[in-house]
Design an enzyme around this catalytic site. Structure first.
Site, short mmCIF file in Angstrom:
data_model
loop_
_atom_site.label_atom_id
_atom_site.label_comp_id
_atom_site.label_asym_id
_atom_site.label_seq_id
_atom_site.Cartn_x
_atom_site.Cartn_y
_atom_site.Cartn_z
N ARG A 50 106.13 23.39 30.44
CA ARG A 50 105.40 22.61 30.98
C ARG A 50 104.01 22.24 29.80
O ARG A 50 102.96 23.11 29.62
CB ARG A 50 104.39 23.22 32.08
CG ARG A 50 105.35 23.48 33.16
CD ARG A 50 104.44 24.03 34.22
NE ARG A 50 105.34 24.50 35.51
CZ ARG A 50 104.76 25.09 36.54
NH1 ARG A 50 103.57 25.61 36.60
NH2 ARG A 50 105.72 25.15 37.66
N ASP A 52 101.13 20.70 27.82
CA ASP A 52 99.78 20.39 28.19
C ASP A 52 99.41 18.96 27.70
O ASP A 52 99.97 18.39 27.20
CB ASP A 52 98.75 21.42 27.18
CG ASP A 52 98.80 22.92 27.57
OD1 ASP A 52 99.25 23.20 28.99
OD2 ASP A 52 98.84 23.85 26.77
N TYR A 110 108.52 24.89 18.40
CA TYR A 110 107.68 24.12 18.39
C TYR A 110 107.27 23.51 17.00
O TYR A 110 107.39 24.23 16.06
CB TYR A 110 106.23 24.60 19.08
CG TYR A 110 106.38 24.93 20.59
CD1 TYR A 110 105.86 23.51 21.45
CD2 TYR A 110 106.72 25.96 21.35
CE1 TYR A 110 106.04 23.67 22.79
CE2 TYR A 110 106.87 25.73 22.59
CZ TYR A 110 106.47 24.94 23.37
OH TYR A 110 106.56 24.65 24.81
N ARG A 198 99.21 26.88 19.66
CA ARG A 198 97.90 26.45 19.14
C ARG A 198 96.96 27.50 18.58
O ARG A 198 96.12 27.26 17.84
CB ARG A 198 97.37 25.74 20.53
CG ARG A 198 98.02 24.46 20.60
CD ARG A 198 97.74 23.78 21.86
NE ARG A 198 96.27 23.54 21.91
CZ ARG A 198 95.67 22.78 23.08
NH1 ARG A 198 96.57 22.98 24.29
NH2 ARG A 198 94.53 22.62 23.22
#
Length: 245
Positions: A50, A52, A110, A198
């Site tokens: 999911r 953001d 990522y 992040r």
């Protein structure tokens, strides 16, 4: 029952994230709307992750069971004719019964993009974190090595994360590029806690700015204290590159 697997690419700038929410447009809603048009009845999909609000994807994977799958071209060309310009189906395939985009995944990659600039660049502001003043990329690489392996990453976990624990195994954390240009942080792991990438980036940027030492990272991990890690890097630099099965 056969399962349809779709690989999606999207620009997450104008969305509240992957998941359907009442406060704005979501990528899930766009995908399910296109599928409902193709099948002439509702379809619900499962995503590998999911993402953001503001986060992008080059390789998001979704799946849904389908007793009579349409021709694969319908899921690519047909859906792309129905989807908005910032969402696209890259590939489609039919997988065996039991395949699930989330539960069948063995890991994800990522990529986070930092533009280390002298001044702001308007054309890339929605797909990179723009930072001014030269970063010590060598120090960032040295710090990144301490984040490899199976560890408890609670220090990099969002406070509202619903995971039972933060133990994850990081297989790869590369810092690519050089100061004064494009710097990319590539992270591969079996799974991630919320905001983990992040928060990695925010902490490594502090190392690059000389605000913390590369050798301080092991103690930070050991502390399991989110308040001791760096800020959460902004969402626009993050891309879900690939999901591994």
């Amino acid at each position: 029952m056969p399962v349809v697997k779709l690989v999606l690419e999207y620009d997450g700038t104008r969305y509240v994230g992957w998941q359907v929410q009442p406060n704005g447009p979501s990528i899930q809603a766009e995908v399910e709307r296109a599928l409902a048009t193709l099948h002439k009845e509702p379809r619900r999909v499962t995503a590998a992750g999911r993402t953001d609000a503001g986060v992008h994807a080059r390789g998001q994977v979704v799946s849904f069971p389908e007793a009579r799958p349409l021709p694969l071209s319908a899921y690519v060309k047909g859906m792309n004719a129905l989807l908005p310009d910032d969402v696209a189906v890259r590939t489609a395939s039919v997988e065996p019964d039991g395949f699930d985009a989330r539960r069948s995944a063995r890991g994800k990659r990522y990529r986070y993009v930092v533009e280390n600039l002298e001044t702001r660049a308007p054309l890339s502001r929605l797909q990179a974190w723009q930072l001014f003043g030269a970063l010590d990329v060598g120090a960032m690489r040295a710090a990144a090595r301490h984040l490899l392996g199976r560890q408890d990453f609670a220090a990099f976990q969002a406070s509202d994360c619903a995971c039972e624990h933060a133990v994850r195994e990081v297989h790869r954390l590369d810092v690519l590029g050089e100061a004064g240009g494009r710097v990319e942080l590539v992270v591969e792991a079996t799974a991630f806690v919320k905001h983990m990438v992040r928060n990695f980036v925010g902490t490594l940027v502090e190392v690059g700015k000389g605000r913390r030492s590369p050798d301080s990272i092991p103690a930070l991990v050991e502390s399991r204290d989110r308040t001791r890690a760096g800020r959460t890097a902004p969402p626009q630099g993050l891309f879900l590159d690939e999901v591994f099965y």
